[in-house]
Design an enzyme around this catalytic site. Sequence first.
Site, PDB file in Angstrom:
ATOM      1  N   HIS A 269       0.873  -1.187   0.000  1.00 10.86           N
ATOM      2  CA  HIS A 269       0.000   0.000   0.000  1.00 10.86           C
ATOM      3  C   HIS A 269       0.904   1.229   0.000  1.00 10.86           C
ATOM      4  O   HIS A 269       1.672   1.433  -0.932  1.00 10.86           O
ATOM      5  CB  HIS A 269      -0.923  -0.111   1.219  1.00 10.86           C
ATOM      6  CG  HIS A 269      -2.062   0.849   1.279  1.00 10.86           C
ATOM      7  ND1 HIS A 269      -2.442   1.637   0.230  1.00 10.86           N
ATOM      8  CD2 HIS A 269      -2.929   1.148   2.297  1.00 10.86           C
ATOM      9  CE1 HIS A 269      -3.492   2.375   0.588  1.00 10.86           C
ATOM     10  NE2 HIS A 269      -3.799   2.100   1.845  1.00 10.86           N
ATOM     11  N   HIS A 310      -1.829  -2.403  -9.722  1.00  7.50           N
ATOM     12  CA  HIS A 310      -2.806  -1.825  -8.800  1.00  7.50           C
ATOM     13  C   HIS A 310      -4.031  -2.722  -8.760  1.00  7.50           C
ATOM     14  O   HIS A 310      -4.402  -3.299  -9.779  1.00  7.50           O
ATOM     15  CB  HIS A 310      -3.212  -0.424  -9.280  1.00  7.50           C
ATOM     16  CG  HIS A 310      -3.854   0.392  -8.211  1.00  7.50           C
ATOM     17  ND1 HIS A 310      -5.185   0.280  -7.901  1.00  7.50           N
ATOM     18  CD2 HIS A 310      -3.337   1.304  -7.357  1.00  7.50           C
ATOM     19  CE1 HIS A 310      -5.459   1.095  -6.906  1.00  7.50           C
ATOM     20  NE2 HIS A 310      -4.354   1.721  -6.557  1.00  7.50           N
ATOM     21  N   ASP A 368       2.867   5.740  -6.874  1.00  8.79           N
ATOM     22  CA  ASP A 368       4.039   5.673  -6.003  1.00  8.79           C
ATOM     23  C   ASP A 368       5.346   5.554  -6.752  1.00  8.79           C
ATOM     24  O   ASP A 368       6.404   5.859  -6.211  1.00  8.79           O
ATOM     25  CB  ASP A 368       3.906   4.483  -5.045  1.00  8.79           C
ATOM     26  CG  ASP A 368       2.845   4.768  -4.026  1.00  8.79           C
ATOM     27  OD1 ASP A 368       2.797   5.900  -3.566  1.00  8.79           O
ATOM     28  OD2 ASP A 368       2.048   3.871  -3.729  1.00  8.79           O
TER      29      ASP A 368
HETATM   30  N1  ACO Z   1       5.548  -6.979 -10.561  1.00  8.04           N
HETATM   31  C1  ACO Z   1       5.422  -8.186 -11.172  1.00  8.04           C
HETATM   32  N2  ACO Z   1       4.273  -8.888 -11.271  1.00  8.04           N
HETATM   33  C2  ACO Z   1       3.181  -8.337 -10.721  1.00  8.04           C
HETATM   34  C3  ACO Z   1       3.208  -7.080 -10.085  1.00  8.04           C
HETATM   35  C4  ACO Z   1       4.450  -6.396 -10.013  1.00  8.04           C
HETATM   36  N3  ACO Z   1       4.537  -5.215  -9.425  1.00  8.04           N
HETATM   37  N4  ACO Z   1       1.972  -6.765  -9.628  1.00  8.04           N
HETATM   38  C5  ACO Z   1       1.186  -7.797  -9.976  1.00  8.04           C
HETATM   39  N5  ACO Z   1       1.903  -8.741 -10.646  1.00  8.04           N
HETATM   40  C6  ACO Z   1       1.352  -9.971 -11.229  1.00  8.04           C
HETATM   41  C7  ACO Z   1       1.058 -11.001 -10.143  1.00  8.04           C
HETATM   42  O1  ACO Z   1       2.151 -11.869  -9.921  1.00  8.04           O
HETATM   43  C8  ACO Z   1      -0.136 -11.721 -10.714  1.00  8.04           C
HETATM   44  O2  ACO Z   1       0.334 -12.667 -11.649  1.00  8.04           O
HETATM   45  P1  ACO Z   1      -0.500 -14.050 -11.929  1.00  8.04           P
HETATM   46  O3  ACO Z   1      -1.819 -13.626 -12.462  1.00  8.04           O
HETATM   47  O4  ACO Z   1       0.353 -14.775 -12.919  1.00  8.04           O
HETATM   48  O5  ACO Z   1      -0.591 -14.733 -10.593  1.00  8.04           O
HETATM   49  C9  ACO Z   1      -0.895 -10.641 -11.483  1.00  8.04           C
HETATM   50  O6  ACO Z   1       0.089  -9.663 -11.836  1.00  8.04           O
HETATM   51  C10 ACO Z   1      -2.031  -9.984 -10.686  1.00  8.04           C
HETATM   52  O7  ACO Z   1      -1.469  -9.486  -9.467  1.00  8.04           O
HETATM   53  P2  ACO Z   1      -2.155  -9.635  -8.025  1.00  8.04           P
HETATM   54  O8  ACO Z   1      -1.096  -9.558  -6.980  1.00  8.04           O
HETATM   55  O9  ACO Z   1      -3.061 -10.816  -8.017  1.00  8.04           O
HETATM   56  O10 ACO Z   1      -3.036  -8.330  -8.003  1.00  8.04           O
HETATM   57  P3  ACO Z   1      -3.561  -7.605  -6.724  1.00  8.04           P
HETATM   58  O11 ACO Z   1      -4.674  -6.749  -7.178  1.00  8.04           O
HETATM   59  O12 ACO Z   1      -3.832  -8.554  -5.621  1.00  8.04           O
HETATM   60  O13 ACO Z   1      -2.294  -6.729  -6.246  1.00  8.04           O
HETATM   61  C11 ACO Z   1      -0.773  -4.948  -5.945  1.00  8.04           C
HETATM   62  C12 ACO Z   1      -2.126  -5.399  -6.521  1.00  8.04           C
HETATM   63  C13 ACO Z   1      -0.650  -5.396  -4.472  1.00  8.04           C
HETATM   64  C14 ACO Z   1      -0.699  -3.426  -5.970  1.00  8.04           C
HETATM   65  C15 ACO Z   1       0.352  -5.566  -6.789  1.00  8.04           C
HETATM   66  O14 ACO Z   1       0.252  -5.126  -8.130  1.00  8.04           O
HETATM   67  C16 ACO Z   1       1.757  -5.253  -6.232  1.00  8.04           C
HETATM   68  O15 ACO Z   1       2.217  -5.955  -5.330  1.00  8.04           O
HETATM   69  N6  ACO Z   1       2.436  -4.181  -6.760  1.00  8.04           N
HETATM   70  C17 ACO Z   1       3.702  -3.760  -6.241  1.00  8.04           C
HETATM   71  C18 ACO Z   1       3.499  -2.969  -4.961  1.00  8.04           C
HETATM   72  C19 ACO Z   1       2.926  -1.582  -5.207  1.00  8.04           C
HETATM   73  O16 ACO Z   1       3.399  -0.847  -6.074  1.00  8.04           O
HETATM   74  N7  ACO Z   1       1.928  -1.229  -4.403  1.00  8.04           N
HETATM   75  C20 ACO Z   1       1.306   0.105  -4.465  1.00  8.04           C
HETATM   76  C21 ACO Z   1      -0.117   0.014  -4.816  1.00  8.04           C
HETATM   77  S1  ACO Z   1      -0.749   1.611  -5.114  1.00  8.04           S
HETATM   78  C22 ACO Z   1      -1.060   2.286  -3.598  1.00  8.04           C
HETATM   79  O17 ACO Z   1      -1.250   1.675  -2.585  1.00  8.04           O
HETATM   80  C23 ACO Z   1      -1.138   3.725  -3.621  1.00  8.04           C
END
Ligand code: ACO
Length: 432
Positions: A269, A310, A368
């Site tokens: 987050h 996201h 971010d």
């Molecule tokens: N790098 C590589 N792969 C990723 C990333 C990433 N940053 N984000 C998602 N993926 C992939 C996942 O591995 C997943 O792959 P799969 O379908 O083969 O299993 C797919 O994309 C979907 O991702 P989920 O984690 O299921 O999506 P979710 O909605 O649960 O997560 C999140 C969203 C937590 C933001 C995620 O994208 C992440 O961890 N990003 C990096 C952290 C980040 O930047 N967070 C800030 C969010 S914005 C904020 O709070 C203001």
Amino acid sequence: MANQATKTATLSIEGEADAIELPVYQGAEGPDVIDVGNLTSKGYFTYDPGFVSTAACDSEITYIDGDNGVLLHRGYPIEQLAEQSDYLELCYLLLNGELPDRTQRDGFVDIIKNHTMVHEQLRHFFNGFRRDAHPMAIMCGVTGALSAFYHDSLDIDDASHRKVTAHRLIAKMPTLAAMSYKYSQGLPFIYPRNDLSYAENFLHMMFATPCEDYVVSPTIARAMDRIFLLHADHEQNASTSTVRLAGSTGANPFACIAAGIAALWGPSHGGANEAVLNMLDQIGSVDNIDKYIKKAKDKDDPFRIMGFGHRVYKNYDPRAKVMQETCREVLAELGVEDNPTLQMAQRLEQIALEDEYFVEKRLYPNVDFYSGIILKAIGIPVEMFTVIFATGRTPGWIAHWNEMISGPYKIGRPRQLYKGAGARDYVPVDNR
Ligand code: ACO
């Protein structure tokens, strides 16, 4: 206003004679929602870990269309607010529902300025922390501690108490944020200055010392104001939902906001802007980017490109677009376009945006990714990044808390799919 069903969903369950009728409501925008509140009386719960498909409340504050990259505050697009408005005007809008006229706006700015100082006694709280404490740890503590200072205005059922609390929180968060930084550096606290704008004052409290003033550049002050503005609210995200859940118990607002700060801290987050810079450090140089892109795509490797992806946006985060523009302005103003970390960030962004994996999964840079780069360029230490996010998000948290408390609400109490042991008899220790 009670919701009126526009249609009915019918749920038929194998083995059940009668289908269950569920009301369906229509919002002003976005998908219709199915009211499952009565399912428990039929012997069922719904199951939605991570609240992926669950609307937990009614709200009139913010609307996001993640597929089309739309973010509206009280109906106004974020791009227009970023371009034509400023952070304090947005705070007013979030809290009151309408843009202020000139008199209301000037009055609001004055009120916030009148609340920027913190009680002198609160300064002593800082001495209880280790110098190397993470500033978010300090923020959780001192924000919650504000509830010990305002016994006169903690009646959550009194609208005037809620209002003054909102003003106090918006005004004092930058002061507390800057104090947590100064403390970590062993530097004296700098008092707020009411002749400066909100963003200028924050930069002043961060970077001035009793021996030397800090001259705030208009480009940097505008970038800081935009960072606050772009983080001001984002509907029912993890920290806002935490504030609502804590508030639903009747807890005081300072304690609820402290709970929101704790939820924001995580790297999934608000901690992501800090994680972006830590990740860039880990990557080390432009030559290693391909290796790390490969790691991010490997299902067996936990590494993720921080600042990408996201839960809601499956398109460009509209805040990221504004932030990207501000990022370029700041880098040009500071003449640091050739900073290796910043160059690495730009190269990473370019490669990831073209990579099939990221394109297919619709993973775009989020707000971010760029806010971390801007803050780094301004000279703000990485540990302060999430604190700045928390400062910006405060009006959103308080607007949601106030919206909930102003209407009918229930204590938030989810249920579960229990998978533990069935009922069994206690075994005395000698018989185990
Ligand atoms: N790098 C590589 N792969 C990723 C990333 C990433 N940053 N984000 C998602 N993926 C992939 C996942 O591995 C997943 O792959 P799969 O379908 O083969 O299993 C797919 O994309 C979907 O991702 P989920 O984690 O299921 O999506 P979710 O909605 O649960 O997560 C999140 C969203 C937590 C933001 C995620 O994208 C992440 O961890 N990003 C990096 C952290 C980040 O930047 N967070 C800030 C969010 S914005 C904020 O709070 C203001």
